[in-house]
Design a protein around this motif. Structure first.
Motif, PDB file in Angstrom:
ATOM      1  N   ALA A 367      -3.018   0.901 -10.254  1.00 30.80           N
ATOM      2  CA  ALA A 367      -2.240   2.151 -10.348  1.00 30.80           C
ATOM      3  C   ALA A 367      -0.924   1.991  -9.596  1.00 30.80           C
ATOM      4  O   ALA A 367      -0.898   1.928  -8.373  1.00 30.80           O
ATOM      5  N   GLU A 368       0.166   1.911 -10.355  1.00 30.34           N
ATOM      6  CA  GLU A 368       1.464   1.644  -9.738  1.00 30.34           C
ATOM      7  C   GLU A 368       2.476   2.728 -10.086  1.00 30.34           C
ATOM      8  O   GLU A 368       2.639   3.078 -11.254  1.00 30.34           O
ATOM      9  N   LEU A 392      -9.777  -0.717  -6.545  1.00 28.19           N
ATOM     10  CA  LEU A 392      -8.606  -0.094  -7.150  1.00 28.19           C
ATOM     11  C   LEU A 392      -7.380  -0.623  -6.418  1.00 28.19           C
ATOM     12  O   LEU A 392      -7.304  -0.552  -5.195  1.00 28.19           O
ATOM     13  N   ALA A 393      -6.454  -1.205  -7.172  1.00 26.29           N
ATOM     14  CA  ALA A 393      -5.210  -1.670  -6.559  1.00 26.29           C
ATOM     15  C   ALA A 393      -4.147  -0.609  -6.787  1.00 26.29           C
ATOM     16  O   ALA A 393      -4.102   0.003  -7.853  1.00 26.29           O
ATOM     17  N   GLN A 394      -3.329  -0.378  -5.803  1.00 26.66           N
ATOM     18  CA  GLN A 394      -2.323   0.675  -5.963  1.00 26.66           C
ATOM     19  C   GLN A 394      -1.086   0.325  -5.161  1.00 26.66           C
ATOM     20  O   GLN A 394      -1.164  -0.349  -4.139  1.00 26.66           O
ATOM     21  N   ASP A 405      -0.339   5.957   0.130  1.00 25.50           N
ATOM     22  CA  ASP A 405      -1.269   4.857  -0.125  1.00 25.50           C
ATOM     23  C   ASP A 405      -2.593   5.489  -0.557  1.00 25.50           C
ATOM     24  O   ASP A 405      -3.389   5.917   0.272  1.00 25.50           O
ATOM     25  N   LEU A 406      -2.805   5.568  -1.851  1.00 25.21           N
ATOM     26  CA  LEU A 406      -3.989   6.269  -2.379  1.00 25.21           C
ATOM     27  C   LEU A 406      -5.275   5.687  -1.832  1.00 25.21           C
ATOM     28  O   LEU A 406      -6.224   6.412  -1.504  1.00 25.21           O
ATOM     29  N   LEU A 407      -5.291   4.377  -1.723  1.00 21.09           N
ATOM     30  CA  LEU A 407      -6.525   3.688  -1.348  1.00 21.09           C
ATOM     31  C   LEU A 407      -6.858   3.924   0.132  1.00 21.09           C
ATOM     32  O   LEU A 407      -7.990   4.285   0.480  1.00 21.09           O
ATOM     33  N   ALA A 408      -5.864   3.731   0.985  1.00 20.36           N
ATOM     34  CA  ALA A 408      -6.105   3.899   2.426  1.00 20.36           C
ATOM     35  C   ALA A 408      -6.542   5.330   2.726  1.00 20.36           C
ATOM     36  O   ALA A 408      -7.466   5.567   3.518  1.00 20.36           O
TER      37      ALA A 408
END
Ligand code: CA
Length: 455
Positions: A367-368, A392-394, A405-408
């Motif tokens: 997701a960029e 999930l990479a973002q 930072d969606l993931l963090a």
């Protein structure tokens, strides 16, 4: 090409239009006596930079649908297989039961799938048969008396028979080597469930798909603990479909929003399933410049944790789309390698909302540079939801104008309650156009996405 439509085209032309021109010129050059036409095409650019939509193909490198042979739809159709259709009967005839003959089908004006072959409108009562009636159905399967068993018996049989009558009208198969596109700004297909089933090389463009309304939802007592109503129709369903390009489509429940439907057995009596579901071995799909609006479950990629045949498939690129007032599944992904870039998410004040990006079994989404706009009670951690997902990479995403930072944030918010998602999805997208900043993309999408803006 009118001056009015040009600004909307600007965000997506550039490489794509140039590549399409090259391809078009190449095709023409293969035909005897095409010299003059080739010159006409090249000399016309850049004054008329966009060729006729009918035979336009997916540009090289534009997402997963460009992999391998790419996606050319019905661009090779002979003149006898270029159709302009104005009603359901003409559309069904042109689709030819999902045949793979190269064909271009242009939808003019509004077509309602709920019509008979003479064009007469059909409503739910016209389909109902064998004594089906909602009051009788509700009386038969009320959980307080019927319990939690699956509905069976005369009312369920009658519901199935009635549903089959509606399905015969609204389910329309789109076969291989087909381009289905709307003419100009006002092309609408109402009430239909377009299905690309076990087919390859399909383009759907510049078309509004509206209100795939199910007259006969089924009660499923064991869904989600409380039971739920299950509906049959996605506005567009890719099932075993490969090389599909969906572009400048607008899909919504317009006409019958589910939030206006009553509650039966304590659950919203839903009328719609997905807007665009991609399942059962579908692969190599690009969805660009489209709008998904006012809907609960917008886009399911992979429909079962146990569908392990989807491993290595469900490769989908979503770019420059708008998800506006979508409650959930934008998308929800199992198994797939999904590249989600430069999309715009809007949650209006007061709208129902659960999450945007669903991370499920073995999904590997990148997701960029997506832009999310939501009211104050929605937090960044709400944007993601994981069921048995792991990665999930973002990067480059924005929430209400701020980089996030969606993931963090997701992992911090959910620490202790479930395992962390990792950023290691094991692949890097290579098939894509320029990735703009989230803010730039959001502005371009707001201006240029959706049906009626492709030419
Ligand atoms: Ca579905």
């Amino acid at each position: 090409m009118t001056a009015r439509t040009r600004p909307a085209l600007r965000p997506r032309t550039g490489r794509r239009a140039a590549a399409a021109l090259v391809l078009l010129a190449g095709c023409l050059a293969l035909q005897p006596g095409a010299q003059a036409a080739t010159q006409a095409v090249t000399s016309a650019a850049p004054a008329a930079a966009v060729p006729d939509l009918d035979r336009e193909v997916l540009a090289a490198g534009d997402g997963w649908a460009a992999e391998g042979a790419g996606t050319t739809g019905g661009s090779a159709a002979d003149d006898a297989h270029v159709f302009t259709v104005r009603n359901r009967a003409q559309l069904a005839a042109a689709l030819d039961g999902g045949s793979s003959v190269p064909k271009i089908i242009r939808v003019a004006g509004t077509i309602d799938a709920n019509t008979d072959d003479r064009g007469r409108a059909l409503d739910c009562e016209d389909y109902a048969t064998d004594g089906y009636g909602l009051p009788a159905y509700l009386a038969a399967y009320d959980p307080r008396t019927w319990g939690a068993a699956k509905p069976s018996g005369p009312q369920e049989e009658a519901r199935k028979a009635s549903a089959a009558r509606q399905a015969e009208r609204v389910e329309l198969l789109v076969g291989s080597n087909t381009t289905l596109l709307g003419l100009g700004r006002g092309a609408v297909l109402k009430g239909a469930s377009l299905q690309v089933r076990d087919a390859d090389n399909v383009i759907v463009r510049n078309l509004e798909l509206r209100d795939a309304y199910d007259c006969f939802p089924v009660w499923q007592p064991n869904t989600g603990g409380l039971g739920d109503w299950k509906t049959a129709y996605d506005t567009l369903w890719l099932r075993g479909a490969t090389h599909v390009w969906v572009d400048h489509v607008t899909a919504s429940d317009k006409g019958h929003p589910d939030e206006k439907e009553p509650t039966h057995f304590g659950r919203n009596y839903l009328r719609h399933d997905g807007l665009l579901d991609i399942t059962n071995g579908s692969d190599l799909v690009t969805v660009s410049w489209s709008r998904f609006q006012g809907h609960d479950k917008a886009m399911l990629i992979g429909n079962g944790d146990g569908v392990t045949t989807d491993r290595g498939k469900l490769r989908v690129t979503l770019h420059h789309n708008e998800f506006d007032a979508v409650v959930q599944r934008a998308p929800r992904v199992r198994f797939g390698q999904v590249h989600l870039y430069n999309n715009r998410y809007v949650v209006p004040e007061g709208a129902a909302y659960r999450y945007s990006i669903g991370v499920s079994t073995e999904s590997r989404t990148v997701a960029e540079n997506n832009a999310f706009t939501a009211p104050g009670h929605i937090e960044v951690a709400d944007l993601l939801k994981s069921w048995n997902g792991s990665a999930l990479a973002q990067s480059g995403n924005e929430f209400n104008g701020f980089p996030v930072d969606l993931l963090a944030i997701y992992n911090a918010y959910n620490s202790g309650s479930e395992r962390d998602l990792t950023a290691d999805v094991g692949w890097t997208p290579t098939l894509h156009g320029p990735v703009d900043s989230a803010a730039r993309a959001a502005a371009d999408v707001a201006r240029g996405a959706g049906a009626g803006r492709a030419g």
